[in-house]
Design a protein around this motif. Structure first.
Motif, PDB file in Angstrom:
ATOM      1  N   GLU A  60      35.408  41.972  42.962  1.00 41.47           N
ATOM      2  CA  GLU A  60      36.582  42.635  42.400  1.00 41.47           C
ATOM      3  C   GLU A  60      37.158  41.843  41.232  1.00 41.47           C
ATOM      4  OE1 GLU A  60      38.113  45.538  43.093  1.00 41.47           O
ATOM      5  OE2 GLU A  60      36.504  46.085  44.457  1.00 41.47           O
ATOM      6  N   ILE A  61      37.171  40.520  41.356  1.00 48.12           N
ATOM      7  CA  ILE A  61      37.689  39.683  40.270  1.00 48.12           C
ATOM      8  C   ILE A  61      36.792  39.788  39.043  1.00 48.12           C
ATOM      9  CG2 ILE A  61      38.108  37.294  39.562  1.00 48.12           C
ATOM     10  CD1 ILE A  61      39.002  36.750  42.443  1.00 48.12           C
ATOM     11  N   THR A  62      35.474  39.806  39.267  1.00 55.01           N
ATOM     12  CA  THR A  62      34.531  39.952  38.161  1.00 55.01           C
ATOM     13  C   THR A  62      34.709  41.300  37.466  1.00 55.01           C
ATOM     14  OG1 THR A  62      32.921  38.534  39.293  1.00 55.01           O
ATOM     15  CG2 THR A  62      32.099  39.930  37.513  1.00 55.01           C
ATOM     16  N   THR A  63      34.910  42.348  38.267  1.00 51.46           N
ATOM     17  CA  THR A  63      35.133  43.676  37.694  1.00 51.46           C
ATOM     18  C   THR A  63      36.423  43.712  36.877  1.00 51.46           C
ATOM     19  OG1 THR A  63      33.971  44.713  39.555  1.00 51.46           O
ATOM     20  CG2 THR A  63      35.395  46.125  38.229  1.00 51.46           C
ATOM     21  N   GLY A  64      37.470  43.079  37.393  1.00 47.06           N
ATOM     22  CA  GLY A  64      38.736  43.013  36.666  1.00 47.06           C
ATOM     23  C   GLY A  64      38.590  42.285  35.337  1.00 47.06           C
ATOM     24  N   SER A  66      35.852  42.107  33.593  1.00 46.25           N
ATOM     25  CA  SER A  66      35.088  43.002  32.719  1.00 46.25           C
ATOM     26  C   SER A  66      35.991  44.070  32.097  1.00 46.25           C
ATOM     27  CB  SER A  66      33.958  43.671  33.513  1.00 46.25           C
ATOM     28  OG  SER A  66      33.254  44.601  32.722  1.00 46.25           O
ATOM     29  N   VAL A  67      36.892  44.637  32.895  1.00 51.39           N
ATOM     30  CA  VAL A  67      37.823  45.637  32.369  1.00 51.39           C
ATOM     31  C   VAL A  67      38.738  45.017  31.315  1.00 51.39           C
ATOM     32  CG1 VAL A  67      39.740  47.182  32.954  1.00 51.39           C
ATOM     33  CG2 VAL A  67      37.752  47.036  34.464  1.00 51.39           C
ATOM     34  N   ALA A  68      39.179  43.777  31.551  1.00 57.48           N
ATOM     35  CA  ALA A  68      40.039  43.093  30.580  1.00 57.48           C
ATOM     36  C   ALA A  68      39.311  42.899  29.253  1.00 57.48           C
ATOM     37  CB  ALA A  68      40.496  41.755  31.141  1.00 57.48           C
ATOM     38  N   GLN A  69      38.030  42.520  29.324  1.00 63.25           N
ATOM     39  CA  GLN A  69      37.252  42.338  28.104  1.00 63.25           C
ATOM     40  C   GLN A  69      37.043  43.655  27.365  1.00 63.25           C
ATOM     41  OE1 GLN A  69      37.754  38.985  27.912  1.00 63.25           O
ATOM     42  NE2 GLN A  69      35.779  38.978  26.889  1.00 63.25           N
ATOM     43  N   LYS A  70      36.797  44.731  28.125  1.00 62.59           N
ATOM     44  CA  LYS A  70      36.625  46.045  27.497  1.00 62.59           C
ATOM     45  C   LYS A  70      37.926  46.537  26.870  1.00 62.59           C
ATOM     46  CE  LYS A  70      32.840  47.678  30.434  1.00 62.59           C
ATOM     47  NZ  LYS A  70      32.423  48.705  31.428  1.00 62.59           N
ATOM     48  N   THR A  71      39.049  46.208  27.513  1.00 63.00           N
ATOM     49  CA  THR A  71      40.347  46.602  26.954  1.00 63.00           C
ATOM     50  C   THR A  71      40.593  45.907  25.630  1.00 63.00           C
ATOM     51  OG1 THR A  71      41.209  46.916  29.198  1.00 63.00           O
ATOM     52  CG2 THR A  71      42.817  46.740  27.433  1.00 63.00           C
ATOM     53  N   LEU A  72      40.247  44.624  25.554  1.00 62.63           N
ATOM     54  CA  LEU A  72      40.384  43.888  24.296  1.00 62.63           C
ATOM     55  C   LEU A  72      39.468  44.485  23.223  1.00 62.63           C
ATOM     56  CD1 LEU A  72      41.483  41.496  22.672  1.00 62.63           C
ATOM     57  CD2 LEU A  72      39.621  40.109  23.615  1.00 62.63           C
ATOM     58  N   LYS A  73      38.249  44.808  23.608  1.00 62.19           N
ATOM     59  CA  LYS A  73      37.308  45.410  22.657  1.00 62.19           C
ATOM     60  C   LYS A  73      37.822  46.761  22.174  1.00 62.19           C
ATOM     61  CE  LYS A  73      32.488  46.876  22.178  1.00 62.19           C
ATOM     62  NZ  LYS A  73      31.171  47.019  22.871  1.00 62.19           N
ATOM     63  N   ALA A  74      38.391  47.553  23.080  1.00 63.23           N
ATOM     64  CA  ALA A  74      38.920  48.871  22.696  1.00 63.23           C
ATOM     65  C   ALA A  74      40.072  48.722  21.712  1.00 63.23           C
ATOM     66  CB  ALA A  74      39.378  49.629  23.937  1.00 63.23           C
ATOM     67  N   GLU A 168      45.807  50.167  33.740  1.00 60.54           N
ATOM     68  CA  GLU A 168      46.014  49.687  35.102  1.00 60.54           C
ATOM     69  C   GLU A 168      44.672  49.499  35.791  1.00 60.54           C
ATOM     70  OE1 GLU A 168      48.533  52.469  37.024  1.00 60.54           O
ATOM     71  OE2 GLU A 168      50.330  51.905  35.897  1.00 60.54           O
ATOM     72  N   HIS A 169      44.582  48.443  36.577  1.00 58.72           N
ATOM     73  CA  HIS A 169      43.343  48.176  37.311  1.00 58.72           C
ATOM     74  C   HIS A 169      43.707  47.785  38.742  1.00 58.72           C
ATOM     75  CE1 HIS A 169      39.250  47.011  38.168  1.00 58.72           C
ATOM     76  NE2 HIS A 169      39.667  45.813  38.546  1.00 58.72           N
ATOM     77  N   THR A 170      43.104  48.467  39.706  1.00 62.74           N
ATOM     78  CA  THR A 170      43.367  48.210  41.122  1.00 62.74           C
ATOM     79  C   THR A 170      42.256  47.364  41.704  1.00 62.74           C
ATOM     80  OG1 THR A 170      44.547  50.314  41.351  1.00 62.74           O
ATOM     81  CG2 THR A 170      43.793  49.257  43.371  1.00 62.74           C
ATOM     82  N   MET A 171      42.646  46.278  42.364  1.00 65.03           N
ATOM     83  CA  MET A 171      41.680  45.344  42.937  1.00 65.03           C
ATOM     84  C   MET A 171      41.831  45.309  44.455  1.00 65.03           C
ATOM     85  SD  MET A 171      42.298  42.237  40.206  1.00 65.03           S
ATOM     86  CE  MET A 171      40.871  41.295  40.748  1.00 65.03           C
ATOM     87  N   LEU A 172      40.701  45.178  45.155  1.00 68.94           N
ATOM     88  CA  LEU A 172      40.683  45.013  46.605  1.00 68.94           C
ATOM     89  C   LEU A 172      40.521  43.537  46.896  1.00 68.94           C
ATOM     90  CD1 LEU A 172      40.563  46.198  49.499  1.00 68.94           C
ATOM     91  CD2 LEU A 172      38.082  46.369  49.212  1.00 68.94           C
ATOM     92  N   LEU A 173      41.544  42.930  47.501  1.00 66.73           N
ATOM     93  CA  LEU A 173      41.537  41.498  47.756  1.00 66.73           C
ATOM     94  C   LEU A 173      41.767  41.216  49.235  1.00 66.73           C
ATOM     95  CD1 LEU A 173      43.651  40.244  44.720  1.00 66.73           C
ATOM     96  CD2 LEU A 173      41.172  40.270  44.930  1.00 66.73           C
ATOM     97  N   PHE A 174      41.230  40.085  49.685  1.00 63.56           N
ATOM     98  CA  PHE A 174      41.417  39.649  51.064  1.00 63.56           C
ATOM     99  C   PHE A 174      42.322  38.422  51.134  1.00 63.56           C
ATOM    100  CE2 PHE A 174      37.705  42.244  51.315  1.00 63.56           C
ATOM    101  CZ  PHE A 174      37.717  42.781  52.593  1.00 63.56           C
ATOM    102  N   PHE A 175      42.069  37.459  50.270  1.00 62.95           N
ATOM    103  CA  PHE A 175      42.799  36.200  50.336  1.00 62.95           C
ATOM    104  C   PHE A 175      44.058  36.270  49.485  1.00 62.95           C
ATOM    105  CE2 PHE A 175      38.272  35.332  50.849  1.00 62.95           C
ATOM    106  CZ  PHE A 175      38.298  34.773  52.118  1.00 62.95           C
TER     107      PHE A 175
END
Length: 210
Positions: A60-64, A66-74, A168-175
């Motif tokens: 989930e952190i890796t996906t987040g 990636s989305v941040a990098q794509k947002t900057l690129k956009a 907005e990005h939703t993450m599934l976290l445990f810790f």
């Protein structure tokens, strides 16, 4: 005499029985300690949920990221496209929302907000809003208001286009969740902005922007 010997034998024999039973008990404890059968299954049952939680959280952190990098690129892509125009209008700027979504794809972009601002810099290096537009068709900034521009971009008598993009990005976290080790979702807002200089002429006017 024979009676005393008999009593003594009984007494010694009783102690020997106790020692024998204790020795057997300690032997059983040693055998239990050495017996590893079933230990691997217990260890796996204990560690599997932790390892799974680490794996999912890392994903989930890796996906987040990636989305941040794509947002900057956009944001950079939008500013680049606008600075290539001689003039723009609201209809053209509205198409930049589709550009942002296409750049971030296949990741979803819920709650997408976009602001595009034409920034003029006078001879003294003062940056001001020339026009502004947002995804709702409004004017987020007052014309003539000051703009905080990075020092390395404050070139006298120049023009910049600033794009501000947030999703907005939703993450599934445990810790670190309020529920402790239980899974929880957390929605974060990713904000990125980008500046580009004009490519054609001295500025990029917007014919119907405020």
């Amino acid at each position: 005499m024979s009676e005393q010997v008999a009593k003594s034998d009984v007494k010694i024999g009783g102690r020997s029985g106790v020692f024998l039973r204790l020795n057997r008990a300690f032997g059983l404890l040693r055998d239990v300690a050495r017996d590893r059968s079933g230990a691997s299954a217990m260890e796996f049952a204990f560690l599997a949920p932790i390892l799974l939680a680490i794996y999912i959280s890392s994903f989930e952190i890796t996906t987040g990221y990636s989305v941040a990098q794509k947002t900057l690129k956009a944001a950079g892509t939008i500013a680049d496209i606008v600075t290539r125009q001689e003039t723009v209008n609201k209809a053209f700027l509205t198409e930049m929302v589709d550009t942002a979504e296409a750049t971030i794809a296949p990741s979803p972009a819920p709650g997408l907000k976009l602001k595009i601002t034409g920034v003029t810099i006078d001879g003294g290096g003062n940056a001001q809003v020339l026009w502004s537009w947002d995804e709702s068709g409004g004017n987020p900034y007052t014309k003539g208001s000051a703009v905080a521009v990075p020092d390395d971009l404050k070139k006298a008598n120049s023009f910049l286009v600033r794009s501000e993009l947030s999703v907005e990005h939703t993450m599934l976290l445990f810790f670190g969740s309020p529920a402790g080790s239980e899974a929880s979702t957390r929605t974060i807002t990713i904000n990125r902005e980008f500046y580009y200089r004009e490519r054609l002429g001295n500025d990029v006017p917007c014919s119907d922007c405020g």
